[in-house]
Design a protein around this motif. Structure first.
Motif, PDB file in Angstrom:
ATOM      1  N   GLY A  13     -14.125  11.760   3.659  1.00  0.00           N
ATOM      2  CA  GLY A  13     -12.668  11.883   3.570  1.00  0.00           C
ATOM      3  C   GLY A  13     -11.979  10.617   4.045  1.00  0.00           C
ATOM      4  O   GLY A  13     -11.019  10.135   3.419  1.00  0.00           O
ATOM      5  N   ILE A  14     -12.476  10.050   5.126  1.00  0.00           N
ATOM      6  CA  ILE A  14     -11.877   8.821   5.649  1.00  0.00           C
ATOM      7  C   ILE A  14     -12.110   7.653   4.681  1.00  0.00           C
ATOM      8  O   ILE A  14     -11.203   6.860   4.392  1.00  0.00           O
ATOM      9  CB  ILE A  14     -12.426   8.508   7.064  1.00  0.00           C
ATOM     10  N   ARG A  15     -13.294   7.594   4.136  1.00  0.00           N
ATOM     11  CA  ARG A  15     -13.564   6.539   3.132  1.00  0.00           C
ATOM     12  C   ARG A  15     -12.638   6.704   1.921  1.00  0.00           C
ATOM     13  O   ARG A  15     -12.067   5.732   1.426  1.00  0.00           O
ATOM     14  CB  ARG A  15     -15.033   6.599   2.675  1.00  0.00           C
ATOM     15  N   ASN A  16     -12.524   7.944   1.479  1.00  0.00           N
ATOM     16  CA  ASN A  16     -11.633   8.192   0.334  1.00  0.00           C
ATOM     17  C   ASN A  16     -10.184   7.824   0.671  1.00  0.00           C
ATOM     18  O   ASN A  16      -9.447   7.326  -0.183  1.00  0.00           O
ATOM     19  CB  ASN A  16     -11.691   9.671  -0.080  1.00  0.00           C
ATOM     20  N   ALA A  17      -9.800   8.096   1.915  1.00  0.00           N
ATOM     21  CA  ALA A  17      -8.425   7.820   2.333  1.00  0.00           C
ATOM     22  C   ALA A  17      -8.134   6.325   2.283  1.00  0.00           C
ATOM     23  O   ALA A  17      -7.103   5.888   1.750  1.00  0.00           O
ATOM     24  CB  ALA A  17      -8.183   8.371   3.737  1.00  0.00           C
ATOM     25  N   ILE A  18      -9.034   5.545   2.827  1.00  0.00           N
ATOM     26  CA  ILE A  18      -8.827   4.091   2.850  1.00  0.00           C
ATOM     27  C   ILE A  18      -8.947   3.512   1.435  1.00  0.00           C
ATOM     28  O   ILE A  18      -8.218   2.579   1.052  1.00  0.00           O
ATOM     29  CB  ILE A  18      -9.801   3.406   3.841  1.00  0.00           C
ATOM     30  N   GLN A  19      -9.835   4.099   0.672  1.00  0.00           N
ATOM     31  CA  GLN A  19      -9.953   3.713  -0.736  1.00  0.00           C
ATOM     32  C   GLN A  19      -8.614   3.906  -1.457  1.00  0.00           C
ATOM     33  O   GLN A  19      -8.162   3.044  -2.225  1.00  0.00           O
ATOM     34  CB  GLN A  19     -11.037   4.586  -1.398  1.00  0.00           C
ATOM     35  N   THR A  77      -5.979  -0.434   3.904  1.00  0.00           N
ATOM     36  CA  THR A  77      -5.967  -0.442   5.366  1.00  0.00           C
ATOM     37  C   THR A  77      -4.562  -0.331   5.939  1.00  0.00           C
ATOM     38  O   THR A  77      -4.383  -0.279   7.144  1.00  0.00           O
ATOM     39  CB  THR A  77      -6.645  -1.715   5.903  1.00  0.00           C
ATOM     40  N   GLU A  78      -3.586  -0.280   5.040  1.00  0.00           N
ATOM     41  CA  GLU A  78      -2.197  -0.069   5.472  1.00  0.00           C
ATOM     42  C   GLU A  78      -1.910   1.395   5.791  1.00  0.00           C
ATOM     43  O   GLU A  78      -0.817   1.720   6.240  1.00  0.00           O
ATOM     44  CB  GLU A  78      -1.231  -0.485   4.349  1.00  0.00           C
ATOM     45  N   LEU A  79      -2.860   2.272   5.494  1.00  0.00           N
ATOM     46  CA  LEU A  79      -2.625   3.712   5.692  1.00  0.00           C
ATOM     47  C   LEU A  79      -2.129   3.996   7.109  1.00  0.00           C
ATOM     48  O   LEU A  79      -2.734   3.546   8.078  1.00  0.00           O
ATOM     49  CB  LEU A  79      -3.920   4.493   5.434  1.00  0.00           C
TER      50      LEU A  79
END
Lengths: 427, 427
Positions: free
Chosen positions: B235-241, B245-247
């Motif tokens: 989930g975290i990988r998908n989020a940053i994808q 990195t501005e998330l």
């Protein structure tokens, strides 16, 4: 207080709609279900309450121009979402357990089907109403059970939020309480209201006999005199002096109620007031009520405990997306009890009428056995709001349900759910 | 929901008025005080909240014709009482502690003076508002203290009555929460609102990357992505994808938050998202928040615990008649802490600013020492409703008060009130 109920809603419901409208998923056909993963620790059943109140609110669920302006001003939603909200009407289906029905972990007590957006926007309101009212109804039902046929009056308005008080009075009446102190519950829901006087009324007067005489003159001998402002024995003598042996009741609101009830009964009888009832109040919960079973108490007044759910102020109900376009969905990180797909529920009974289990089938229909009872009814069909049972019906339904569960289910002590829920996936 | 708040009242307030009107005592000048006999078990302070909300409701306290008709139809009141209620306007005085002030057993947090009838009719509403809001504010304050400067967001609307939710959001903000999920609290009280998405949003979409991409497209990279619908690391990988990195933040709503926060921080950092914050939620109370102090958590979301007062859902405040026509009155059967007569309260401090005790004088005025602070302010004078401090003022006032109490007072563990209340009878 806003005129509408639409902003009694979590911010994220609207941001989700915003994103779903822009990516085209907002119109996907979805099914959401309300259920409890578990009952409050040690509780043996839950009680469905609030559904009728909720359905009325959903019927009127609208975003008025002031609310839309607020949502735009604060950038909670974009323009297309604001337009969508302005036109909001629920057009889907709502099915659910009847008010007064018992529920257990996994029982699908409310099913909401429609587009994602029209269903998700109702989440917060649905859970607020049901989590509150079910919590109160469950606690109140335990108190009614503990009272073993004696009357219980709800008098807890002052111990909870002013609007919650009215909903609590309704839920307690549904549970079998005989009356409430809350006047708004009388006007809105037709709950019988009751009340006579507080200690302040006695203190206002020059002495207790004057206060009692005034109350009897204004309210008649059918009133209840509060006898514990000063000395209780003298209070009872003053009460009978003022009202005669026709006095309907005396109330004791402090002290060791067990001892005081006995002494008061003896004193009333010795004064010839053998028909005068004894009302007790003051921090009564289901356990305190049960402990007074052998005492000559006629009526219990319950306040704080009932309006705060007697240790369980919220029912732990969740609103979960279980189906998208006919496909069952489930959050992977949840425990194994959670099953995707729309559920159908029946309660199974012995030929004697005793409930044995609840069968909940995902994406299918339970086998029909004799003595099965379908638990779900239609509240809204294609956006049409159907007639709902009355509060009196709900009250009677609960009474019948309590008769049908195994006797252990009515124990106040901590235990397992009265009957198991058997979850079956037809897929 | 009725338009007015007058029926959010116990039946007996009106029967007392009825009897008092007929015997002539209704016009006696009275003083009622709101105070707590004790704090919830182990709590070290109470927090005054709800007063401003209450004063607004008292200002608008009216009986409309429908309500009067109901009271007559059900025989709750007689005709003279109905006429009196129809003409009701509060014409007396209300003084009290500021919102955000701390209180202790015996602190007279609200004083209502006027005729018996005009004061007693407000009892239920006064106690409902203050018992609810003070309970939430006290629990919320403990959570803010436990968070040690990190943000806490209130997201418990769904776990309490729909209107209580809005008041709870206000009380939590007063206590130092940074935002709420409750939109009505934003509109009514100006509380900042927050929220992005729930698991349902992810489940609605064909997969998590699609859901995240949609959310970022609609809400920008300043949003929070909920990463625990399936596998958290993925989930975290998908989020940053999806967001780069501005998330702004990821949210974790389940599992062992301590372990997950650490792992998530490491993973985010390894992906270069060193500024992306971690929000945690899921059954957090003040103890769970405190237990996460050493973990790389940036923002806490608190729900059930805050809206239910974290074990103390009501503040235990009472509204007692203490003076009639200048004469102190007291119910004899009460414990010795109760003192009749109108009270004046000051908080005494060391020269360093640390509070040492609260001096409460009945029918008199405390000696004035340097560093004493008067605790009571006028809200209503001769029926004139004065300007009230803003919610922001109340929030800042509480912050200052917390600095002033002895440090032991801020401990989460069970203990005595942070400072004693010294009750002095001048008579």
């Amino acid at each position: 207080m806003t005129a509408t109920t639409s902003l009694l809603t979590d911010h994220y419901e609207l941001t989700m709609i915003s994103a779903a409208l822009s990516d085209g998923t907002a119109d996907r056909q979805c099914v959401f279900e309300v259920f409890a993963r578990r009952l409050p620790t040690g509780r043996r059943y839950g009680v469905v309450a609030g559904t009728t109140r909720l359905i009325e609110m959903i019927k009127d669920f609208r975003f008025d121009p002031d609310e839309i302006a607020f949502l735009r001003r604060t950038n909670v939603v974009d323009e297309p979402t604001a337009a969508w909200l302005s036109a909001y009407r629920f057009t889907g289906d709502i099915d659910g357990y009847a008010e007064g029905e018992l529920f257990f972990p996994g029982s699908p007590i409310l099913t909401v089907a429609g587009t994602f957006a029209e269903c998700v926007v109702l989440e917060t309101l649905i859970l607020s109403v049901l989590n509150h009212d079910c919590a109160i109804a469950a606690a109140a039902t335990r108190m009614v059970t503990a009272a073993r046929g004696r009357s219980v009056i709800e008098m807890g308005s002052r111990r909870t939020h002013e609007e919650a008080a009215t909903a609590a009075a309704r839920a307690a009446y549904l549970a079998g309480f005989t009356a409430t102190s809350n006047l708004a519950a009388g006007l809105r829901y037709g709950v019988p209201t009751a009340g006579t006087s507080a200690h302040a009324f006695t203190l206002l007067h020059d002495d207790e006999p004057t206060a009692f005489a005034s109350q009897v003159k204004a309210l008649g001998t059918g009133t209840t005199l509060l006898v514990d402002t000063y000395d209780i024995s003298q209070g009872i003598r003053n009460a009978i002096q003022a009202a005669g042996t026709e006095l309907r009741a005396v109330r004791i609101d402090s002290g060791d109620l067990s001892v005081l009830a006995q002494q008061s009964r003896e004193l009333l009888d010795s004064l010839g007031a053998t028909e005068t009832k004894i009302v007790v109040s003051g921090d009564l919960d289901e356990y305190a009520i049960a402990a007074l079973a052998a005492e000559p108490v006629d009526i219990y007044g319950a306040g704080t405990s009932v309006v705060t759910g007697s240790g369980a102020p919220t029912a732990g109900l969740v609103y979960k997306l279980v189906e998208v376009e006919g496909r069952p969905v489930v959050k992977r990180s949840e425990n194994k009890r959670t099953v995707g797909g729309r559920k159908t529920a029946v309660r199974r009974h012995k030929p004697t009428g005793t409930a044995t289990e609840e069968i909940v089938v995902s994406q299918g229909v339970p086998d029909h056995l004799p003595n099965d009872r379908l638990l779900q009814h239609s509240y809204v069909a294609n956006g049409e709001f159907l007639d709902v049972p009355s509060l009196a019906d709900a009250r009677e339904h609960l009474r019948q349900c309590l008769i049908s569960i195994p006797w252990e289910g009515l124990k106040l002590s901590a235990g397992d759910p009265a009957i198991p829920v058997v979850m079956v996936s037809a897929a």
